[in-house]
Design a protein around this motif. Structure first.
Motif, short mmCIF file in Angstrom:
data_model
loop_
_atom_site.label_atom_id
_atom_site.label_comp_id
_atom_site.label_asym_id
_atom_site.label_seq_id
_atom_site.Cartn_x
_atom_site.Cartn_y
_atom_site.Cartn_z
N LYS A 9 37.43 36.72 40.83
CA LYS A 9 38.89 36.67 40.77
C LYS A 9 39.32 35.56 39.83
CE LYS A 9 39.77 38.52 45.34
NZ LYS A 9 40.46 39.74 45.11
N ASP A 59 45.25 42.00 41.84
CA ASP A 59 45.30 41.76 43.29
C ASP A 59 46.68 41.30 43.72
OD1 ASP A 59 42.59 42.43 43.57
OD2 ASP A 59 41.96 40.37 43.21
N SER A 66 40.92 40.89 39.45
CA SER A 66 39.49 41.01 39.67
C SER A 66 38.87 41.49 38.37
CB SER A 66 39.20 42.02 40.78
OG SER A 66 39.73 41.57 42.00
#
Length: 173
Positions: free
Chosen positions: A2, A31, A51
């Motif tokens: 991430k 996300d 991501s």
């Protein structure tokens, strides 16, 4: 992995659509995304948590974002010292006999009760993602009726004198 990406952009129609399209074309899952006006009404700040599979692809997206006309500045702040916050509104099933328990659970998280209904309580909590998640986990046994989260908004910590002197964006007239 991430990554947290921050972009300052001109506050004009269609900018968010074009920018999120770049992430989608690279098949990066967003996300969370937060967007809002800055201290300058003609500039918005976008914070993405994405991501990604590899750094090379992310570097390419950042280069493409920087080529967009309305993009003023793009930074990957994942590895920097940052201040991050998220807001969540959580509506919980709350019979009158459980309201004291729910209020006691909320207190250490500095969550506020912002609405009380006949059979529910709505709480507001702000903090880092782990804090928000922890409170939600504690409230689940009571029954969560609704949940709304903003996603992460982040700033790079300003620790150097040069951070105060260097403008974060330039305004194009």
């Amino acid at each position: 992995m991430k990554r947290t990406i921050v972009a300052t952009v001109n506050n004009t129609s269609g900018v968010m659509n074009r920018i999120t399209g770049l992430f989608a074309r690279r098949q990066f899952n967003i996300d969370s995304i937060t967007v809002g006006m800055t201290e300058n009404p003609s500039v918005s700040r976008m914070t993405f948590v994405v991501s990604v599979d590899n750094q090379r692809g992310l570097d390419q997206v950042i280069k493409q974002l920087n080529k967009q006309v309305d993009v003023l500045k793009v930074r990957d702040i994942t590895d920097d010292a940052t201040v991050e916050r998220e807001l969540a509104l959580v509506k919980v099933v709350a019979a009158p006999q459980h309201r004291g328990e729910i209020s006691a659970l909320a207190e250490p998280f500095r969550a506020s009760i912002i609405d009380v209904g006949r059979e529910s309580i709505t709480l507001q909590v702000t903090g880092d993602q782990q804090k928000v998640e922890a409170l939600i986990d504690l409230l689940k046994p009571y029954g969560i009726k609704e949940l709304a989260r903003t996603g992460i908004t982040a700033f790079k910590r300003g620790t150097k004198k040069s951070d105060l002197e260097t403008p974060k964006y330039s305004i194009i007239h």
